[in-house]
Design an enzyme around this catalytic site. Structure first.
Site, mmCIF file in Angstrom:
data_model
loop_
_atom_site.group_PDB
_atom_site.id
_atom_site.type_symbol
_atom_site.label_atom_id
_atom_site.label_comp_id
_atom_site.label_asym_id
_atom_site.label_seq_id
_atom_site.Cartn_x
_atom_site.Cartn_y
_atom_site.Cartn_z
ATOM 1 N N ASP A 7 -13.752 -1.636 1.045
ATOM 2 C CA ASP A 7 -12.944 -2.517 1.893
ATOM 3 C C ASP A 7 -13.430 -2.375 3.333
ATOM 4 O O ASP A 7 -14.101 -1.400 3.678
ATOM 5 C CB ASP A 7 -11.441 -2.162 1.807
ATOM 6 N N SER A 8 -13.041 -3.334 4.162
ATOM 7 C CA SER A 8 -13.418 -3.250 5.571
ATOM 8 C C SER A 8 -12.559 -2.210 6.305
ATOM 9 O O SER A 8 -12.938 -1.738 7.358
ATOM 10 C CB SER A 8 -13.245 -4.618 6.223
ATOM 11 N N TYR A 39 -13.336 -7.968 9.265
ATOM 12 C CA TYR A 39 -14.359 -8.876 8.753
ATOM 13 C C TYR A 39 -13.849 -10.324 8.801
ATOM 14 O O TYR A 39 -14.616 -11.252 8.820
ATOM 15 C CB TYR A 39 -14.661 -8.561 7.281
ATOM 16 N N GLY A 40 -12.515 -10.453 8.770
ATOM 17 C CA GLY A 40 -11.871 -11.736 8.524
ATOM 18 C C GLY A 40 -12.116 -12.826 9.550
ATOM 19 O O GLY A 40 -11.868 -13.995 9.287
ATOM 20 N N CYS A 71 -11.839 -5.930 -0.731
ATOM 21 C CA CYS A 71 -11.742 -6.813 0.432
ATOM 22 C C CYS A 71 -11.848 -8.284 -0.003
ATOM 23 O O CYS A 71 -12.856 -8.695 -0.577
ATOM 24 C CB CYS A 71 -12.882 -6.463 1.382
ATOM 25 N N ASN A 72 -10.803 -9.063 0.299
ATOM 26 C CA ASN A 72 -10.804 -10.485 -0.071
ATOM 27 C C ASN A 72 -11.868 -11.261 0.697
ATOM 28 O O ASN A 72 -12.514 -12.142 0.156
ATOM 29 C CB ASN A 72 -9.441 -11.108 0.230
ATOM 30 N N THR A 73 -12.031 -10.907 1.971
ATOM 31 C CA THR A 73 -13.015 -11.615 2.791
ATOM 32 C C THR A 73 -14.420 -11.422 2.222
ATOM 33 O O THR A 73 -15.185 -12.377 2.081
ATOM 34 C CB THR A 73 -12.933 -11.101 4.247
ATOM 35 N N GLU A 167 -3.368 -2.427 10.865
ATOM 36 C CA GLU A 167 -4.360 -1.352 10.994
ATOM 37 C C GLU A 167 -3.940 -0.385 12.116
ATOM 38 O O GLU A 167 -4.167 0.807 12.038
ATOM 39 C CB GLU A 167 -5.697 -2.027 11.267
ATOM 40 N N CYS A 197 -5.105 -10.722 0.998
ATOM 41 C CA CYS A 197 -5.796 -9.837 1.938
ATOM 42 C C CYS A 197 -5.371 -8.409 1.604
ATOM 43 O O CYS A 197 -4.191 -8.166 1.323
ATOM 44 C CB CYS A 197 -5.391 -10.192 3.367
ATOM 45 N N THR A 198 -6.330 -7.491 1.654
ATOM 46 C CA THR A 198 -6.045 -6.100 1.288
ATOM 47 C C THR A 198 -4.847 -5.509 2.022
ATOM 48 O O THR A 198 -4.140 -4.652 1.502
ATOM 49 C CB THR A 198 -7.241 -5.199 1.658
ATOM 50 N N HIS A 199 -4.669 -5.954 3.281
ATOM 51 C CA HIS A 199 -3.662 -5.316 4.122
ATOM 52 C C HIS A 199 -2.236 -5.801 3.892
ATOM 53 O O HIS A 199 -1.288 -5.133 4.284
ATOM 54 C CB HIS A 199 -4.029 -5.513 5.593
HETATM 55 N N1 DGL Z 1 -10.138 -6.510 3.973
HETATM 56 C C1 DGL Z 1 -9.934 -7.821 4.544
HETATM 57 C C2 DGL Z 1 -9.462 -8.782 3.474
HETATM 58 O O1 DGL Z 1 -8.950 -8.380 2.445
HETATM 59 C C3 DGL Z 1 -8.919 -7.771 5.645
HETATM 60 C C4 DGL Z 1 -9.374 -7.001 6.841
HETATM 61 C C5 DGL Z 1 -10.502 -7.658 7.604
HETATM 62 O O2 DGL Z 1 -10.330 -8.768 8.152
HETATM 63 O O3 DGL Z 1 -11.547 -7.047 7.633
HETATM 64 O O4 DGL Z 1 -9.599 -9.966 3.652
#
Ligand code: DGL
Length: 280
Positions: A7-8, A39-40, A71-73, A167, A197-199
């Site tokens: 994940d990011s 990353y988003g 990570c979804n992104t 975060e 999104c992971t968060h």
């Molecule tokens: N991990 C990213 C996601 O699931 C969220 C955090 C990011 O923007 O890096 O999309």
């Protein structure tokens, strides 16, 4: 060989926690690219480069057989290229899986659920997706949901500032901002909401308070572990290579206080994150 979870940032730790709970015998390594989060809001090429570096590290230095992009992104913007270009050239026998297709499957299944019909919960197959800008702009959720059910209606909304607030542990600012982000989805009268999104599973309770009990929330920490179990059952050639000594390793590209605190809270006080460098 290990199972890698990438994940990011820290959000993916929730999926990681779910995975080690459901698959306690397997060896796992988590990699969070905190130094380059978020990353988003980044461009495709950058997300691909970062995801490729993480993949390379987990395969070469950590001997992973399979990596889950929590990570979804990265799943939306880099996964397909990694699977189609990078793996065949470099690691033909290893696998990288994302979180978007399994989540789309779960949401579609949910809109067809008998349980929901008998409980008389409204269900117009209106699926909302809350995600980062890069994920929403990729249109991946909409495409994957419509492939599974062309009759579904998908409404997506990006929430660019949520990740940073989560975060940094700034929970008290989240609710009013979240209400604004969810407003257009509520106006569409969604009956199912994907936290894309992971968060976002971290703020599931606040989301639930805003959308109400009649909207089914799809949260990846609850579904991805079972999806991996199903995958491993269907792929014994991968499963056979996985070590089962219950090893857990946490790697980050930068160690923040919030990550350290959260990792200990979720995974236990023996957790000892190590800082690594992905650009070697
Ligand atoms: N991990 C990213 C996601 O699931 C969220 C955090 C990011 O923007 O890096 O999309």
């Amino acid at each position: 060989m290990k199972i890698g979870v990438f994940d990011s940032g820290l959000g993916g730790l929730l999926v990681f926690k779910g995975l080690i709970k459901k698959l306690p015998r397997y060896d796992f390594v988590y990699l969070g690219d905190l130094k380059r989060l978020p990353y988003g809001n980044r461009r495709d090429e950058t997300i691909y480069e970062f995801a490729k570096e993480a993949t390379d590290y987990l395969f070469k230095k950590e001997d992973c057989q399979i990596i889950i992009f929590a990570c979804n992104t990265a799943s939306a913007r880099a996964l397909r290229r990694i699977q189609q270009e990078y793996l065949p050239k470099n690691f033909e026998d290893r696998r990288v899986l994302g979180v978007i297709i399994p989540t789309a499957e779960e949401a579609v299944q949910e809109t067809k659920s008998e349980k929901r019909k008998t409980k008389n919960i409204k269900n117009d197959k209106k699926i909302g997706v809350l995600a980062t800008m890069a994920t929403v702009n990729s249109g991946t959720y909409k495409r994957e949901i419509l492939k599974l059910d062309p009759g579904a209606k998908v409404f997506e909304k990006s929430a660019p500032s949520l990740v940073t607030l989560i975060e940094n542990g700034e929970t008290k600012f989240i609710e009013p901002i979240l209400r604004e982000y969810l407003k257009p989805l509520l106006l569409k009268k969604i009956d199912t909401l994907i936290l894309g999104c992971t968060h976002y599973p971290i703020i599931k309770n606040i989301v639930s308070k805003i959308v109400g009990k009649k909207t089914k929330i799809i949260s990846q920490d609850e579904i991805i572990p079972q999806k991996l179990i199903d995958y491993l059952k269907g792929h014994p050639e991968i499963e056979n290579k996985l070590k089962k000594k219950g090893v857990r390793k946490i790697l980050v590209t930068e160690l923040t206080d919030e990550f350290q605190k959260t990792a200990k809270r979720w995974l236990g006080k023996d957790v000892d994150p190590k800082v690594i460098n992905l650009q070697q």
